[in-house]
Design a protein around this motif. Sequence first.
Motif, PDB file in Angstrom:
ATOM      1  N   SER A  73     -18.554 -16.071 -30.728  1.00  0.00           N
ATOM      2  CA  SER A  73     -18.348 -15.665 -32.124  1.00  0.00           C
ATOM      3  C   SER A  73     -18.535 -14.154 -32.262  1.00  0.00           C
ATOM      4  O   SER A  73     -17.811 -13.496 -33.021  1.00  0.00           O
ATOM      5  CB  SER A  73     -19.317 -16.412 -33.043  1.00  0.00           C
ATOM      6  N   ASP A  74     -19.483 -13.605 -31.523  1.00  0.00           N
ATOM      7  CA  ASP A  74     -19.689 -12.159 -31.523  1.00  0.00           C
ATOM      8  C   ASP A  74     -18.470 -11.437 -30.933  1.00  0.00           C
ATOM      9  O   ASP A  74     -18.074 -10.373 -31.417  1.00  0.00           O
ATOM     10  CB  ASP A  74     -20.936 -11.815 -30.699  1.00  0.00           C
ATOM     11  N   ALA A  75     -17.902 -12.020 -29.887  1.00  0.00           N
ATOM     12  CA  ALA A  75     -16.712 -11.424 -29.266  1.00  0.00           C
ATOM     13  C   ALA A  75     -15.548 -11.397 -30.261  1.00  0.00           C
ATOM     14  O   ALA A  75     -14.771 -10.426 -30.289  1.00  0.00           O
ATOM     15  CB  ALA A  75     -16.322 -12.207 -28.018  1.00  0.00           C
ATOM     16  N   SER A 102     -28.757   0.482 -17.429  1.00  0.00           N
ATOM     17  CA  SER A 102     -29.655  -0.532 -17.985  1.00  0.00           C
ATOM     18  C   SER A 102     -29.191  -1.940 -17.619  1.00  0.00           C
ATOM     19  O   SER A 102     -30.003  -2.861 -17.475  1.00  0.00           O
ATOM     20  CB  SER A 102     -29.757  -0.381 -19.512  1.00  0.00           C
ATOM     21  N   SER A 103     -27.884  -2.115 -17.466  1.00  0.00           N
ATOM     22  CA  SER A 103     -27.367  -3.414 -17.028  1.00  0.00           C
ATOM     23  C   SER A 103     -27.794  -3.701 -15.590  1.00  0.00           C
ATOM     24  O   SER A 103     -28.158  -4.825 -15.236  1.00  0.00           O
ATOM     25  CB  SER A 103     -25.837  -3.432 -17.144  1.00  0.00           C
ATOM     26  N   GLU A 129     -32.888 -15.498 -19.290  1.00  0.00           N
ATOM     27  CA  GLU A 129     -31.504 -15.652 -18.834  1.00  0.00           C
ATOM     28  C   GLU A 129     -30.527 -15.426 -19.981  1.00  0.00           C
ATOM     29  O   GLU A 129     -29.484 -14.776 -19.820  1.00  0.00           O
ATOM     30  CB  GLU A 129     -31.316 -17.046 -18.233  1.00  0.00           C
ATOM     31  N   ARG A 130     -30.861 -15.937 -21.167  1.00  0.00           N
ATOM     32  CA  ARG A 130     -29.985 -15.736 -22.325  1.00  0.00           C
ATOM     33  C   ARG A 130     -29.995 -14.277 -22.779  1.00  0.00           C
ATOM     34  O   ARG A 130     -28.963 -13.735 -23.186  1.00  0.00           O
ATOM     35  CB  ARG A 130     -30.400 -16.667 -23.472  1.00  0.00           C
ATOM     36  N   LEU A 131     -31.162 -13.636 -22.677  1.00  0.00           N
ATOM     37  CA  LEU A 131     -31.233 -12.207 -22.985  1.00  0.00           C
ATOM     38  C   LEU A 131     -30.344 -11.416 -22.035  1.00  0.00           C
ATOM     39  O   LEU A 131     -29.662 -10.473 -22.444  1.00  0.00           O
ATOM     40  CB  LEU A 131     -32.685 -11.722 -22.896  1.00  0.00           C
ATOM     41  N   HIS A 144     -25.702  -7.920 -20.964  1.00  0.00           N
ATOM     42  CA  HIS A 144     -24.494  -7.630 -20.200  1.00  0.00           C
ATOM     43  C   HIS A 144     -23.252  -7.673 -21.097  1.00  0.00           C
ATOM     44  O   HIS A 144     -22.304  -6.906 -20.887  1.00  0.00           O
ATOM     45  CB  HIS A 144     -24.345  -8.604 -19.030  1.00  0.00           C
ATOM     46  N   PHE A 145     -23.271  -8.547 -22.084  1.00  0.00           N
ATOM     47  CA  PHE A 145     -22.177  -8.602 -23.057  1.00  0.00           C
ATOM     48  C   PHE A 145     -22.046  -7.274 -23.803  1.00  0.00           C
ATOM     49  O   PHE A 145     -20.931  -6.774 -24.019  1.00  0.00           O
ATOM     50  CB  PHE A 145     -22.422  -9.750 -24.046  1.00  0.00           C
ATOM     51  N   LEU A 146     -23.176  -6.677 -24.180  1.00  0.00           N
ATOM     52  CA  LEU A 146     -23.151  -5.393 -24.868  1.00  0.00           C
ATOM     53  C   LEU A 146     -22.560  -4.298 -23.987  1.00  0.00           C
ATOM     54  O   LEU A 146     -21.864  -3.398 -24.478  1.00  0.00           O
ATOM     55  CB  LEU A 146     -24.563  -4.994 -25.315  1.00  0.00           C
ATOM     56  N   ASP A 147     -22.819  -4.363 -22.694  1.00  0.00           N
ATOM     57  CA  ASP A 147     -22.231  -3.387 -21.771  1.00  0.00           C
ATOM     58  C   ASP A 147     -20.714  -3.529 -21.723  1.00  0.00           C
ATOM     59  O   ASP A 147     -19.983  -2.532 -21.690  1.00  0.00           O
ATOM     60  CB  ASP A 147     -22.808  -3.572 -20.361  1.00  0.00           C
ATOM     61  N   ILE A 148     -20.236  -4.771 -21.700  1.00  0.00           N
ATOM     62  CA  ILE A 148     -18.793  -5.007 -21.673  1.00  0.00           C
ATOM     63  C   ILE A 148     -18.139  -4.459 -22.941  1.00  0.00           C
ATOM     64  O   ILE A 148     -17.090  -3.811 -22.894  1.00  0.00           O
ATOM     65  CB  ILE A 148     -18.506  -6.512 -21.512  1.00  0.00           C
TER      66      ILE A 148
END
Length: 200
Positions: free
Chosen positions: A30-32, A74-75, A173-175, A180-184
């Motif tokens: 949903s964020d994507a 940071s990733s 793991e969820r964090l 990593h999603f924020l990096d993408i």
Amino acid sequence: MSPVGDDTALLPHDEAYDERAFGFWLYLMSDAIIFALLFATYQIMAGDIAGGPQGSDLFSLPHTFGETLLLLTSSLTFGLASLALDAGNRRRVLAWLGVTFVLGLGFLAMEIHEFHGMITRGAGPDRSGFLSAFFTLVSTHGLHVSAGLVFILVMTVQVVVKGLSRPVSSRLERLGLFWHFLDIVWIGIFSVVYLPGILR
């Protein structure tokens, strides 16, 4: 009887964790979608400068590259925290979470500095459609990074207090997925917003 609203109380532990992981993937999707809409809006509004400054007047490639370097590093450090988690090494998990937090905080400080400099030059979000779309997209990502930093602090406390228990490991793991999603997303912002804006 399970507590009201706790549908996972009667499930085996692994199944409950799988459900939480699935729910988190739904959140990320949903964020994507939200970011995809913001990217599309920016693409439509990028040329609407209303006689004001454009990207080439405002963006600094060295500054943006510095932000990118901080976030991508940071990733990597969060990946090292994940490896330490797999090895059951609580001290290293805490150390790499701390490094990740500092790098994320540095990224956020650079972004705020960039916004402040643009606004003081009269290039705020109310100046043009381009700037409105820019501030909306980039600040939404910045708010997510801020939430990620809070999440890191919360998980650091939990690791200190509870160790690397199954619930704590699952949350870490969820964090990791979130970070990593924020990096993408940032790579998309760098490629779609900053590079074309500087070269335009």
